[in-house]
Scaffold this active site. Structure first.
Site, PDB file in Angstrom:
ATOM      1  N   GLU A   1       0.835   8.995   0.774  1.00 41.02           N
ATOM      2  CA  GLU A   1       0.767   7.720   0.068  1.00 41.02           C
ATOM      3  C   GLU A   1       1.888   6.809   0.574  1.00 41.02           C
ATOM      4  O   GLU A   1       2.993   7.263   0.854  1.00 41.02           O
ATOM      5  CB  GLU A   1       0.929   7.960  -1.428  1.00 41.02           C
ATOM      6  CG  GLU A   1       0.761   6.711  -2.282  1.00 41.02           C
ATOM      7  CD  GLU A   1       0.939   6.983  -3.775  1.00 41.02           C
ATOM      8  OE1 GLU A   1       0.350   6.243  -4.571  1.00 41.02           O
ATOM      9  OE2 GLU A   1       1.654   7.943  -4.137  1.00 41.02           O
ATOM     10  N   LYS A  43      -7.027   4.108  -5.526  1.00 43.05           N
ATOM     11  CA  LYS A  43      -6.368   4.915  -6.555  1.00 43.05           C
ATOM     12  C   LYS A  43      -6.788   4.472  -7.954  1.00 43.05           C
ATOM     13  O   LYS A  43      -6.676   3.296  -8.312  1.00 43.05           O
ATOM     14  CB  LYS A  43      -4.854   4.815  -6.394  1.00 43.05           C
ATOM     15  CG  LYS A  43      -4.055   5.727  -7.303  1.00 43.05           C
ATOM     16  CD  LYS A  43      -2.569   5.581  -6.995  1.00 43.05           C
ATOM     17  CE  LYS A  43      -1.721   6.547  -7.813  1.00 43.05           C
ATOM     18  NZ  LYS A  43      -0.273   6.394  -7.488  1.00 43.05           N
ATOM     19  N   CYS A  99      -2.008  10.919  -5.456  1.00 46.54           N
ATOM     20  CA  CYS A  99      -0.794  11.109  -6.229  1.00 46.54           C
ATOM     21  C   CYS A  99      -1.048  11.344  -7.724  1.00 46.54           C
ATOM     22  O   CYS A  99      -1.451  12.431  -8.124  1.00 46.54           O
ATOM     23  CB  CYS A  99       0.142   9.919  -6.010  1.00 46.54           C
ATOM     24  SG  CYS A  99       1.879  10.239  -6.426  1.00 46.54           S
TER      25      CYS A  99
END
Length: 265
Positions: free
Chosen positions: A40, A113, A153
């Site tokens: 990321e 995301k 993440c």
């Protein structure tokens, strides 16, 4: 298939970050990887959260996307391009997007995301919602007959996303976990996602002290369907490589057919 997780300690210099990413991808290819993943924010860990707004690219064009496409083509890799800022509907926000490129250099998938991180323990605090616009669509792609589910993440804490990828051979989790949360939960969550979904997990991470003072946990790793950590890099730049073995995948699912025993969801 050999798969690689590239670990970086990205800073505020875009050109330097892109050069490091290319060097690590070349290392992965030299080690025989057919699929490689960047962390990321591989392209930028700015001094301020808002720095990524200035580097945001239109979908399909820009120097970050060009580097990824070129690297995939020249190195013959399935490339999971960490995340980069893609312009959102408003100029005050960007999407934190994972773009995937095939060995021909063509883009085959985009995942934005979904879950945005917020944390405050009195000493350090983050709120991605200040500059990020959340995505809403789970995304998977096919790499030489193997389905790969995408996430980023903080998504790691939401198992319902990964249940939607049930049956996939591999889950990808590019990340920049904080040192505090990573030390407590990173390996635990990665192994849990691998075990409950009976698949491999590749988790490329940021790992070290950044120019902005932030420290990320690192520990980029590859985990097998039984929850075994096959390879890990605790901190600093580097590459970890491991085999994704379809026979091992089939063995785990045959001896403990938990995916077929689901009754809810």
């Amino acid at each position: 298939m050999k798969i690689a997780a590239c670990q970086m300690v990205s800073g505020p210099d875009l050109a330097a970050n892109l050069a490091t990413a290319r060097r690590l991808l070349e290392d992965a290819a030299r080690q025989g990887a057919a699929l490689a993943a960047l962390p990321e924010y591989f392209c930028l860990m700015g001094m301020h959260d808002s720095d990524k707004l200035a580097l945001a690219e239109d979908e399909g064009q820009g120097p970050i996307q060009a580097m990824l496409a070129t690297a995939a083509r020249e190195l013959g890799l399935w490339l999971i391009g960490g995340t980069l800022p893609i312009k959102a509907a408003t100029s005050e926000r960007v999407r934190n997007s994972t773009l995937v490129f095939s060995p021909s250099g063509g883009r085959v998938a985009r995942y934005d995301k979904i879950h945005l991180f917020a944390f405050d323990d009195g000493r350090e605090s983050y709120d991605e919602g200040r500059v990020l616009e959340a995505g809403g669509t789970p995304t998977a792609f096919d790499a030489n007959g193997l389905q790969v589910g995408l996430s980023v993440c903080y998504d790691l804490r939401f198992p319902e996303l990964y249940r939607g990828y049930a049956g996939s051979a591999l889950l990808a989790v590019p990340a920049a976990f904080t040192y505090t949360t990573g030390q407590a939960h990173w390996e635990l969550l990665l192994r849990a996602r691998a075990v409950e979904n009976q698949c491999y997990v590749v988790a490329p991470a940021q790992g070290g002290r950044h120019a902005n003072g932030r420290r990320t946990w690192g520990h980029s790793m590859v985990v097998d369907p039984w929850g075994q950590v096959l390879a890990v890099l605790p901190e600093g730049e580097g590459v970890v490589v491991a085999d994704l073995d379809p026979a091992r995948l089939a063995q785990v699912r045959q001896q403990l057919p938990a995916l077929g025993h689901r009754r809810l969801g």
